[in-house]
Design a protein around this motif. Structure first.
Motif, short mmCIF file in Angstrom:
data_model
loop_
_atom_site.label_atom_id
_atom_site.label_comp_id
_atom_site.label_asym_id
_atom_site.label_seq_id
_atom_site.Cartn_x
_atom_site.Cartn_y
_atom_site.Cartn_z
N LEU A 40 0.81 -1.21 0.00
CA LEU A 40 0.00 0.00 0.00
C LEU A 40 0.84 1.26 0.00
O LEU A 40 0.43 2.30 -0.51
N THR A 41 2.01 1.22 0.60
CA THR A 41 2.83 2.42 0.69
C THR A 41 3.83 2.55 -0.45
O THR A 41 4.58 3.51 -0.50
N HIS A 42 3.87 1.60 -1.35
CA HIS A 42 4.81 1.66 -2.47
C HIS A 42 4.30 2.66 -3.51
O HIS A 42 3.21 2.53 -4.02
N THR A 43 5.12 3.67 -3.80
CA THR A 43 4.77 4.66 -4.81
C THR A 43 5.96 4.86 -5.73
O THR A 43 7.09 4.53 -5.41
N VAL A 44 5.68 5.44 -6.87
CA VAL A 44 6.73 5.76 -7.83
C VAL A 44 7.22 7.17 -7.52
O VAL A 44 6.44 8.12 -7.45
N ASN A 45 8.52 7.33 -7.34
CA ASN A 45 9.09 8.64 -7.05
C ASN A 45 9.32 9.39 -8.35
O ASN A 45 10.06 8.93 -9.22
#
Length: 138
Positions: A40-45
């Motif tokens: 859930l906390t994985h995002t693309v920077n």
């Protein structure tokens, strides 16, 4: 009906709660949360552009409609007739955002004259019509 090992033949009910199923369920929930939180906390920077945007504060004007004791209609400070009132209200209704109409009625004027102004505003499509009164002194 006794819960337990079945070694004693007493017909008493055990007052102890079996904690094993509760612990099993809690451990399964803990494992599920441990596995799903990183997903859930994985995002693309990415590097987003900066913008300086000031909000547009468009405040519509307010129009004061006054019905005096002699049934005269005032548009702000100008005396107008019923036909001119209808034309002006239709032109104001086409403006976006619509200005607020503040209706003031003299307490000595017949109620029908104030209702006529309200009906003209409704027929023109005015959405914001407010009544202005004075508070009762205490």
């Amino acid at each position: 009906m006794a819960f337990g090992g079945g070694l004693d033949d007493d017909d008493e009910v055990m007052s102890e709660i079996n904690m094993t199923p509760l612990v099993d369920v809690m451990l399964v929930l803990l494992i599920i949360f441990i596995l799903t939180v990183p997903v859930l906390t994985h995002t693309v920077n990415i590097d987003l552009p900066q913008a300086n945007n000031a909000p547009n504060d468009v405040t519509p004007q307010t129009i004061a409609l006054t019905v005096t004791a002699d049934a005269a209609i005032h548009w702000n400070d100008e005396v107008i007739s019923g036909e001119v009132l209808a034309n002006r209200l239709q032109s104001v209704a086409a403006v976006r955002p619509q200005p607020e109409i503040q209706l003031r009625g003299d307490k000595a004027v017949a109620y029908q004259h104030v209702i006529a102004v309200m009906a003209a505003a409704q027929q023109a499509g005015i959405e914001k019509l407010g009544f202005v009164t004075e508070p009762i002194p205490q």
